[in-house]
Enzyme design. Structure first.
Site, PDB file in Angstrom:
ATOM      1  N   ARG A  57      11.834  -1.190   2.035  1.00  0.00           N
ATOM      2  CA  ARG A  57      10.799  -2.188   1.824  1.00  0.00           C
ATOM      3  C   ARG A  57      11.335  -3.320   0.956  1.00  0.00           C
ATOM      4  O   ARG A  57      12.316  -3.172   0.231  1.00  0.00           O
ATOM      5  CB  ARG A  57       9.553  -1.579   1.181  1.00  0.00           C
ATOM      6  CG  ARG A  57       9.764  -0.987  -0.194  1.00  0.00           C
ATOM      7  CD  ARG A  57       8.440  -0.511  -0.781  1.00  0.00           C
ATOM      8  NE  ARG A  57       7.542  -1.637  -1.026  1.00  0.00           N
ATOM      9  CZ  ARG A  57       6.224  -1.514  -1.146  1.00  0.00           C
ATOM     10  NH1 ARG A  57       5.663  -0.326  -1.015  1.00  0.00           N
ATOM     11  NH2 ARG A  57       5.477  -2.561  -1.386  1.00  0.00           N
ATOM     12  N   GLU A  76      -3.214  -1.693   7.370  1.00  0.00           N
ATOM     13  CA  GLU A  76      -4.546  -1.182   7.044  1.00  0.00           C
ATOM     14  C   GLU A  76      -5.341  -2.342   6.469  1.00  0.00           C
ATOM     15  O   GLU A  76      -4.866  -3.019   5.543  1.00  0.00           O
ATOM     16  CB  GLU A  76      -4.465  -0.032   6.037  1.00  0.00           C
ATOM     17  CG  GLU A  76      -5.821   0.568   5.715  1.00  0.00           C
ATOM     18  CD  GLU A  76      -5.757   1.678   4.681  1.00  0.00           C
ATOM     19  OE1 GLU A  76      -6.835   2.157   4.269  1.00  0.00           O
ATOM     20  OE2 GLU A  76      -4.637   2.043   4.267  1.00  0.00           O
ATOM     21  N   LYS A 126      -0.435  -2.964  -3.124  1.00  0.00           N
ATOM     22  CA  LYS A 126      -1.749  -3.489  -2.763  1.00  0.00           C
ATOM     23  C   LYS A 126      -2.806  -3.096  -3.795  1.00  0.00           C
ATOM     24  O   LYS A 126      -3.729  -3.860  -4.088  1.00  0.00           O
ATOM     25  CB  LYS A 126      -2.132  -2.998  -1.370  1.00  0.00           C
ATOM     26  CG  LYS A 126      -2.858  -4.060  -0.537  1.00  0.00           C
ATOM     27  CD  LYS A 126      -3.310  -3.524   0.800  1.00  0.00           C
ATOM     28  CE  LYS A 126      -2.223  -3.522   1.821  1.00  0.00           C
ATOM     29  NZ  LYS A 126      -2.737  -3.189   3.177  1.00  0.00           N
TER      30      LYS A 126
END
Length: 557
Positions: free
Chosen positions: A262, A36, A272
Site C-alpha cells: 500500500r 467500501e 480511513k
C-alpha cells in the site's frame, strides 16, 4: 493518459503478460476497484485506481467499479456518490453499470445455505466475548464452538430465522467450518453472516443479516468474471480463505488474488478511521478540506488529475509496503502546474502606489500572455490605471540597499511593473504612527515593452494590480496538516501532531479582474507568489476565493 508503472517495477503487469501468453482466462483481463463506501477516497486509493483501471486499459480489458457495501452501520450514499465522482475526475471509466455487493445478497444467501448443506457452515450462539476466547491466539490453537455440530436442518432453520429478524444483534452468527487449529487466524471458523438491523443505502430494510467482507469478496469477483483481483498487502493472510470459498462453492469462475504494497506518504495519515476522526472532531472542515489527503481534498487544493496519475504511475508496484516522500507528490503537482497553469497577478499584502504623472481618469488596457511559453493559451486584458497596488514587501525606504540584495522599489530608483512601464518611487505618505500608507511614484514614458536609458535601468520586475479595476479576494494558504514525519506511528495520539498553523486566511488582497472572473477550479500561477486555484465551492466572480496549492519552489507550502 499516462500508463501504469513500467514493467520493471510492476510485478502484476508481468503476471498478466504471462497469463496472456499461456492463454489463461480465455485471453481476458478483468480487474475491479472495490471500495467500501464508508469514507472518501484518499491518495492510497488513487494508486489502486490507477493500477486497476490502467492495467485493464493497457491490455484491452475491463475494470469494474464495485462497492463492497456489506456494513450498513458505517456506509452512506454520500460516500458512494463521492467515490464515483472521484474515479471519473481521475479520468477513468468503469465497465458497464456500477456494481454493488448488495446486488448479490440473494446469491450470497443461497451459497450460505449450500455450505450448510455441505456440512461446512453452522449457526453459532457464542457471545462475541466467548467467541474471542474460543478463537485462541496466534501461538495457541482455538477450540471448536459447542454449536459446531448442529445438523444442517437446524442450521438452515436458524439462518432463516436470523434473516427474518427473530434474533437480536450479537446473539447469533453464521460461521464457516474450516479449522480452529489453523495457524492462520482467518481460517478459524470465520464469520459469514452477522445480524445488523440497520437501513442499507441500496437495499433499504430488505435484509437484517449481512455477509462479511471475506465471504463476499471472492464471490463478487467470481460472479463478475474478474481475472486478477488486486488487493493491498493486508489481505495477504486472507487469501487462503478467499481460495477456500472459491473451492467450496459452485461459483462461475475462479479469480486469482494478488497483493501489492500500500501507499504511505510521510507527514500524512491514510487510515480511513483516522481521517474520519479528523472530520468528526472538526480538525478539518470536511472530507474535502484541502489539507486532507483525499482525492476530493487534493482536487479542491488545486492538484490536477494528471498530476495525481503521474505520481501514482511513477510508483513501484511491489510486494512490500513503503513510505514515499511527500516531496515526490509535490514535484509532480508543481511540474504539472508550471506547464499548464495560466499566469495572473495578485497582491497579497497590498500598499497603494499613486502614479502622479498619469491622468486620474486614464485606463490603459494592456495585453499580457497567459503563459510565457505557450502561445496557444492566449492572452488577457489587464487594466493599468493611475492608482495601483503592489506588495508591501516590494518597497523599501532604505536607499542604501544594493541592487543585487533588493531588486524591488526603492526611493529615487526604478523598477519595472510586470508587463507595463518602468516607475520611480518619489515619496512615501505615512500615518500618524509613521506607517507607510501610500507611495507616490512617477511613470517613465516610452518604457512599455522598451528598455529605458541606462541611467533609468530598473532594479527588477514586480507584480501589481489596478486599485480601481482590481477585485478584492480571500486567499487561503495551506501548510502540511501534520508537523511530524510519521504522525500515526508510535504510542502517541496522531492528533498531537496536528499543525495548528496549517491554514491561514488572508483578506484585503487584490487580484486582476480577468482572474477574479474565472470559473471555480481554475488554476493560476500568481506571479512571484505560487500556484493557486479558485475554490471549488466558495469562489464566485463577486466574491473571489483562492486556495494556495503549492509554492513556486520546493518547500512545505
Amino acid at each position: 493518459m499516462s500508463s501504469t508503472a513500467t514493467a520493471s517495477n510492476n510485478f502484476i503487469r508481468t503476471i498478466i503478460e504471462e497469463d496472456l501468453k499461456a492463454g489463461n482466462n480465455d485471453g481476458k483481463v478483468v480487474t475491479r476497484f472495490p471500495p467500501e463506501p464508508n469514507g472518501y477516497l484518499h491518495i492510497g486509493h488513487a494508486k489502486s485506481i490507477c493500477l486497476n483501471f490502467g492495467l485493464a486499459d493497457e491490455f484491452g480489458g475491463e475494470c469494474n467499479l464495485r462497492f463492497d457495501d456489506t456494513n450498513p452501520s458505517k456506509e452512506d450514499q454520500e460516500f458512494v456518490d463521492a467515490i464515483k465522482e472521484d474515479v471519473q475526475w481521475l479520468g477513468f471509466t468503469w465497465a458497464g453499470e456500477v456494481k454493488y455487493a448488495s446486488s448479490y445478497f440473494g446469491q450470497f444467501y443461497a451459497w450460505a445455505q449450500h455450505l450448510i448443506n455441505a456440512g461446512k457452515a453452522y449457526v453459532c450462539d457464542l457471545s462475541p466475548e466467548e467467541a474471542s476466547e474460543y478463537r485462541g491466539w496466534a501461538t495457541q490453537p482455538g477450540k471448536n464452538s459447542p454449536y459446531r455440530d448442529r445438523s444442517a436442518e437446524e442450521n438452515l432453520d436458524l439462518l432463516e430465522r436470523m434473516k427474518n429478524g427473530e434474533f437480536d444483534e450479537g446473539t447469533r452468527v453464521l460461521r464457516a467450518k474450516v479449522d480452529m487449529a489453523s495457524p492462520n487466524m482467518n481460517l478459524r471458523d470465520p464469520i459469514l453472516y452477522r445480524i445488523r438491523k440497520e437501513h442499507h443505502h441500496q437495499t433499504g430494510n430488505d435484509w437484517c443479516i449481512y455477509p462479511s467482507y471475506d465471504f463476499a469478496h471472492g464471490q463478487e469477483d467470481a460472479i463478475e468474471g474478474v481475472t486478477h483481483s488486486i488487493c493491498t498487502l493486508e489481505f495477504q493472510d486472507h487469501r487462503p480463505l478467499y481460495e477456500w470459498f472459491l473451492e467450496n462453492l459452485p461459483v462461475p469462475s475462479q479469480p486469482k488474488q494478488y497483493e501489492f504494497g500500500r501507499l504511505n506518504i510521510n507527514y500524512t495519515v491514510t487510515s480511513k478511521r483516522k481521517l474520519k476522526q479528523l472530520v468528526d472532531e472538526e480538525v478539518v472542515s470536511g472530507w474535502n478540506d484541502p489539507r486532507m489527503p483525499t482525492v476530493s481534498g487534493m482536487r479542491r487544493r488545486g492538484y490536477s488529475a494528471d498530476a495525481l496519475r503521474n505520481f501514482c504511475n511513477g510508483l513501484a508496484v511491489a510486494k512490500t509496503d513503503g513510505t514515499v516522500d511527500i516531496a515526490q507528490l509535490e514535484f509532480e503537482v508543481r511540474n504539472d502546474l508550471n506547464d499548464n497553469a495560466a499566469r495572473a497577478m495578485c497582491v497579497l499584502d497590498p500598499i497603494k502606489v499613486v502614479i502622479t504623472n498619469m491622468p486620474e481618469d486614464k485606463v490603459e488596457v494592456l495585453s499580457m500572455a497567459n503563459h510565457p511559453n505557450k502561445e496557444e493559451m492566449g492572452s488577457r486584458d489587464v487594466p493599468f490605471t493611475r492608482e495601483i497596488y503592489i506588495d508591501r514587501a516590494d518597497f523599501s525606504e532604505d536607499t542604501t540597499l544594493g541592487r543585487k540584495k533588493f531588486k524591488r522599489l526603492v526611493f529615487e530608483d526604478y523598477v519595472r511593473l510586470r508587463g507595463a512601464y518602468v516607475i520611480r518611487a518619489d515619496e512615501a505618505i505615512k500615518d500618524e504612527a509613521g506607517n507607510i500608507i501610500e507611495i507616490r511614484a512617477s511613470l517613465v514614458e516610452g518604457t512599455l515593452g522598451v528598455n529605458p536609458p541606462p541611467e533609468m535601468k530598473p532594479r527588477g520586475v514586480i507584480h501589481w494590480v489596478s486599485a480601481s479595476h482590481g477585485k478584492p479576494l480571500e486567499v487561503r494558504v495551506y501548510d502540511r496538516l501534520f508537523t511530524h514525519e510519521a504522525p500515526d506511528k508510535g504510542d502517541e495520539n496522531f492528533l498531537d501532531h496536528v499543525n495548528s498553523e496549517s491554514l491561514s486566511t488572508i483578506t484585503g488582497c487584490w487580484i486582476e479582474p480577468a482572474a477574479a472572473a474565472c470559473a471555480p477550479e481554475t488554476r493560476f500561477q500568481f506571479e512571484r507568489e505560487g500556484y493557486f486555484v479558485s475554490d471549488r465551492y466558495d469562489h464566485s466572480a463577486d466574491t473571489p476565493v483562492f486556495n494556495k496549492t503549492i509554492g513556486l519552489r520546493d518547500g512545505n507550502k
